[in-house]
Design a protein around this motif. Structure first.
Motif, PDB file in Angstrom:
ATOM      1  N   GLY A  12      41.387  41.289  39.566  1.00 31.30           N
ATOM      2  CA  GLY A  12      41.268  41.870  38.231  1.00 31.30           C
ATOM      3  C   GLY A  12      41.546  43.354  38.183  1.00 31.30           C
ATOM      4  O   GLY A  12      42.542  43.847  38.726  1.00 31.30           O
ATOM      5  N   VAL A  32      57.658  31.531  46.893  1.00 31.47           N
ATOM      6  CA  VAL A  32      57.056  30.278  47.362  1.00 31.47           C
ATOM      7  C   VAL A  32      56.713  29.455  46.123  1.00 31.47           C
ATOM      8  O   VAL A  32      55.966  29.918  45.254  1.00 31.47           O
ATOM      9  CB  VAL A  32      55.790  30.578  48.206  1.00 31.47           C
ATOM     10  N   ASP A  39      57.956  37.432  46.736  1.00 33.11           N
ATOM     11  CA  ASP A  39      59.165  37.532  45.914  1.00 33.11           C
ATOM     12  C   ASP A  39      59.401  38.981  45.478  1.00 33.11           C
ATOM     13  O   ASP A  39      60.524  39.344  45.179  1.00 33.11           O
ATOM     14  CB  ASP A  39      59.151  36.544  44.725  1.00 33.11           C
ATOM     15  N   SER A  49      50.331  46.155  41.810  1.00 30.81           N
ATOM     16  CA  SER A  49      49.644  47.214  42.553  1.00 30.81           C
ATOM     17  C   SER A  49      50.349  48.563  42.404  1.00 30.81           C
ATOM     18  O   SER A  49      49.702  49.615  42.483  1.00 30.81           O
ATOM     19  CB  SER A  49      49.547  46.838  44.035  1.00 30.81           C
TER      20      SER A  49
HETATM   21  P1  FAD Z   1      49.954  42.170  43.040  1.00 29.62           P
HETATM   22  O1  FAD Z   1      50.055  43.626  43.256  1.00 29.62           O
HETATM   23  O2  FAD Z   1      50.438  41.611  41.732  1.00 29.62           O
HETATM   24  O3  FAD Z   1      50.649  41.442  44.214  1.00 29.62           O
HETATM   25  C1  FAD Z   1      50.923  40.048  44.180  1.00 29.62           C
HETATM   26  C2  FAD Z   1      52.072  39.789  45.123  1.00 29.62           C
HETATM   27  O4  FAD Z   1      52.315  38.392  45.207  1.00 29.62           O
HETATM   28  C3  FAD Z   1      53.386  40.418  44.646  1.00 29.62           C
HETATM   29  O5  FAD Z   1      54.071  40.958  45.743  1.00 29.62           O
HETATM   30  C4  FAD Z   1      54.148  39.209  44.093  1.00 29.62           C
HETATM   31  O6  FAD Z   1      55.555  39.395  44.166  1.00 29.62           O
HETATM   32  C5  FAD Z   1      53.685  38.130  45.053  1.00 29.62           C
HETATM   33  N1  FAD Z   1      53.820  36.760  44.555  1.00 29.62           N
HETATM   34  C6  FAD Z   1      53.258  36.229  43.452  1.00 29.62           C
HETATM   35  N2  FAD Z   1      53.592  34.928  43.327  1.00 29.62           N
HETATM   36  C7  FAD Z   1      54.392  34.642  44.391  1.00 29.62           C
HETATM   37  C8  FAD Z   1      55.083  33.462  44.825  1.00 29.62           C
HETATM   38  N3  FAD Z   1      54.998  32.328  44.139  1.00 29.62           N
HETATM   39  N4  FAD Z   1      55.835  33.521  45.965  1.00 29.62           N
HETATM   40  C9  FAD Z   1      55.933  34.680  46.662  1.00 29.62           C
HETATM   41  N5  FAD Z   1      55.307  35.832  46.295  1.00 29.62           N
HETATM   42  C10 FAD Z   1      54.543  35.800  45.171  1.00 29.62           C
HETATM   43  N6  FAD Z   1      42.348  48.705  40.494  1.00 29.62           N
HETATM   44  C11 FAD Z   1      41.550  49.652  41.035  1.00 29.62           C
HETATM   45  O7  FAD Z   1      40.774  49.360  41.959  1.00 29.62           O
HETATM   46  N7  FAD Z   1      41.569  50.937  40.562  1.00 29.62           N
HETATM   47  C12 FAD Z   1      42.367  51.316  39.534  1.00 29.62           C
HETATM   48  O8  FAD Z   1      42.374  52.495  39.147  1.00 29.62           O
HETATM   49  C13 FAD Z   1      43.202  50.331  38.922  1.00 29.62           C
HETATM   50  N8  FAD Z   1      43.993  50.645  37.879  1.00 29.62           N
HETATM   51  C14 FAD Z   1      44.776  49.688  37.307  1.00 29.62           C
HETATM   52  C15 FAD Z   1      45.567  50.019  36.186  1.00 29.62           C
HETATM   53  C16 FAD Z   1      46.385  49.063  35.620  1.00 29.62           C
HETATM   54  C17 FAD Z   1      47.215  49.430  34.404  1.00 29.62           C
HETATM   55  C18 FAD Z   1      46.459  47.763  36.171  1.00 29.62           C
HETATM   56  C19 FAD Z   1      47.396  46.745  35.592  1.00 29.62           C
HETATM   57  C20 FAD Z   1      45.664  47.426  37.257  1.00 29.62           C
HETATM   58  C21 FAD Z   1      44.797  48.366  37.822  1.00 29.62           C
HETATM   59  N9  FAD Z   1      43.963  48.048  38.897  1.00 29.62           N
HETATM   60  C22 FAD Z   1      43.166  49.007  39.455  1.00 29.62           C
HETATM   61  C23 FAD Z   1      43.886  46.669  39.398  1.00 29.62           C
HETATM   62  C24 FAD Z   1      44.812  46.453  40.576  1.00 29.62           C
HETATM   63  O9  FAD Z   1      46.097  46.885  40.257  1.00 29.62           O
HETATM   64  C25 FAD Z   1      44.840  44.978  40.968  1.00 29.62           C
HETATM   65  O10 FAD Z   1      43.536  44.467  41.151  1.00 29.62           O
HETATM   66  C26 FAD Z   1      45.616  44.803  42.267  1.00 29.62           C
HETATM   67  O11 FAD Z   1      46.849  45.485  42.201  1.00 29.62           O
HETATM   68  C27 FAD Z   1      45.849  43.331  42.578  1.00 29.62           C
HETATM   69  O12 FAD Z   1      46.606  43.289  43.755  1.00 29.62           O
HETATM   70  P2  FAD Z   1      47.302  41.965  44.261  1.00 29.62           P
HETATM   71  O13 FAD Z   1      47.913  42.306  45.566  1.00 29.62           O
HETATM   72  O14 FAD Z   1      46.341  40.839  44.164  1.00 29.62           O
HETATM   73  O15 FAD Z   1      48.413  41.645  43.158  1.00 29.62           O
END
Ligand code: FAD
Length: 341
Positions: free
Chosen positions: A307, A166, A36, A44
Motif C-alpha cells: 500500500g 510472468v 516486466d 516504487s
Molecule cells: P512496484 O514498485 O509496483 O513493483 C512491482 C514490480 O512487479 C514491478 O517491477 C512490476 O513490473 C513487476 N510485475 C508486476 N506484475 C508482473 C508480472 N506479471 N510479471 C513480471 N513482473 C511483474 N511508501 C513509503 O513508505 N513512503 C512514501 O513516502 C511513499 N510515497 C508514495 C507516494 C505515491 C504517490 C505512491 C503511489 C506510493 C508511495 N509509497 C510510499 C508506497 C510505495 O510506493 C509502495 O508501497 C511500494 O513502491 C510498493 O513496492 P512494490 O515493489 O510492491 O511494487
C-alpha cells in the motif's frame, strides 16, 4: 539437492530488497529477478520514499513496528556510510501538523524515528491553520537512486535480472525450485487477488532547493518531502482508480495545498507530475503457499500489498520473506532426502 534456484517476480523496492535478503541469507541459492518493468518504470519510482509508516489494519502493530524498526536501522546505517549519496538515503527533519489534536498523540513508531516530540507554540506559529504538531527526524529514500543502488548490490552478489512478464506463477515450475511473488499491484492479475486494490497517487517532483524540512499534514493527504535533488509534493488517494494519466486539476490542487503549508513553494521550478498505483490491502500478504499440479509441487512465497508504506517497511518484510524461503528450502531438502531413502 543442488543449489536451489529462486525466482523473484518484481523489481520494485519489494522485489529488489527481497532478492537481496535471500542472496545474503542463502549464499548457495541461485537467485534471479524476473520483471516486466525495472526502474524508472515501477510504482516504487513514483514514491516519495519517506520513512513514516502507513498502518495496515490487518497486521498486528508489534509486527508492523518490527518491520519499520528493521528498515529504519538498515537505512540509518547506509545514511551513515560512504554509500549514502549514491544510495539516495538521507536524514530529514520536519513536522507533522494537525488541525485538531489527534486521538493518538504518540504513534506506534514514535520511538523508532529520532527525537520525536510535540511541537512548541513558537514552531506552530509557522502553521497558523494547525493547532497541534509533532517534530521528528526520519529517513528518506530518493527512489530511482535507491532502486539502482539495490540493483547494483544484487549484480555484485551474482543475482541476475531478466525482463519477463510472468502470466502465471506455475509457468516457472520447470525452471525454478521456489518462486517469490513481489509483483505489487500486478499480483491482482498474476494471482487473482481480489483483496488487492489500487489507491492511485499523484505527486509533483519540483526544484525548490531552499526547502530543507519535511511538512506533512496529519490527514496524510498534503505533504512536502525534500529529497537530495527534488522536493516531492503530494498528493492524492483515489481508491480503485487504475488510471496512470496525470490529472491537471489534481496537479493544481496539490500545488495550492502545499503552498498554503509552505508559501515559498510558489517559486518552485521544473514541475514534473508522476502517478503511481499503491498496491493496497488490509494487510501485506507475506506467506508461504505450495502450488501443485499433477503431483508436481512449486513452493511460493508471497510478499506484496504494501500500500502506501512500502518503503517504510521494505527491509523488514524482505527479511521475513527470506526467512520463509529458508523454510521452503528446508522442506525441499527434507523431501529430497526422504526420496533417496
Ligand atoms: P512496484 O514498485 O509496483 O513493483 C512491482 C514490480 O512487479 C514491478 O517491477 C512490476 O513490473 C513487476 N510485475 C508486476 N506484475 C508482473 C508480472 N506479471 N510479471 C513480471 N513482473 C511483474 N511508501 C513509503 O513508505 N513512503 C512514501 O513516502 C511513499 N510515497 C508514495 C507516494 C505515491 C504517490 C505512491 C503511489 C506510493 C508511495 N509509497 C510510499 C508506497 C510505495 O510506493 C509502495 O508501497 C511500494 O513502491 C510498493 O513496492 P512494490 O515493489 O510492491 O511494487
Amino acid at each position: 539437492m543442488a543449489a536451489p534456484k529462486v525466482a523473484v517476480v518484481g523489481a520494485g523496492v519489494i522485489g529488489l530488497s527481497t532478492a537481496l535478503c535471500i542472496a545474503e541469507t542463502c549464499p548457495s541459492c541461485s537467485v534471479m529477478v524476473l520483471s516486466d518493468q525495472f526502474s524508472p518504470n515501477t510504482t516504487s519510482d513514483v514514491a516519495a520514499g519517506m520513512l513514516i509508516p502507513h498502518t495496515y489494519p490487518g497486521t498486528p502493530i508489534h509486527v508492523q513496528k518490527q518491520w519499520f524498526k528493521e528498515t529504519f536501522t538498515y537505512l540509518f546505517a547506509i545514511s551513515n556510510s560512504a554509500e549514502a549519496s549514491e544510495a539516495g538515503i538521507h536524514l530529514v527533519s520536519g513536522w507533522q501538523v494537525f488541525k485538531n489534536t489527534p486521538k493518538e498523540e504518540l504513534p506506534f513508531w514514535s520511538d523508532v524515528v529520532l527525537g520525536f516530540r510535540p511541537m512548541s507554540e513558537a514552531e506552530l506559529q509557522k502553521f497558523p491553520q494547525h493547532r497541534f504538531g509533532q517534530a521528528f527526524t526520519t529517513l528518506k529514500c530518493d527512489c530511482p537512486p535507491y532502486l539502482l543502488w539495490l540493483e547494483k548490490r544484487l549484480k555484485a552478489t551474482g543475482v541476475q535480472m531478466y525482463t519477463r512478464k510472468v502470466a502465471d506463477l506455475w509457468e516457472l515450475h520447470s525452471e525454478y525450485n521456489i518462486v517469490v511473488n513481489c509483483a505489487g499491484i500486478g499480483a491482482h492479475q498474476l494471482v487473482g487477488d481480489e483483496k488487492l486494490f489500487p489507491v492511485r497517487g499523484q505527486v509533483l517532483k519540483v526544484h525548490a532547493p531552499w526547502v530543507k524540512n519535511f511538512i506533512r499534514d496529519g490527514d496524510g493527504l498534503t505533504y512536502i518531502y525534500p529529497g537530495i535533488h527534488r522536493v516531492t509534493l503530494g498528493g492524492t488517494r483515489e481508491k480503485e482508480s487504475w488510471s496512470l494519466s496525470p490529472d491537471p486539476g489534481a496537479t493544481k490542487g496539490i500545488f495550492d495545498r502545499c503552498c498554503s503549508l509552505e508559501p515559498s513553494l510558489r517559486g518552485a521550478q521544473d514541475i514534473k507530475v508522476k502517478v503511481g498505483l499503491r498496491p493496497s490491502r488490509q494487510c501485506v500478504r507475506l506467506q508461504r503457499e505450495v502450488l501443485s499440479q499433477g503431483g508436481v509441487k512449486l513452493p511460493v512465497v508471497h510478499n506484496y500489498g504494501h500500500g502506501a508504506g512500502g518503503f517504510s517497511v521494505h527491509r523488514g518484510t524482505a527479511k521475513e520473506a527470506a526467512r520463509l524461503v529458508g523454510e521452503c528450502i528446508a522442506a525441499l531438502q527434507g523431501s529430497s532426502s526422504r526420496a533417496k531413502l
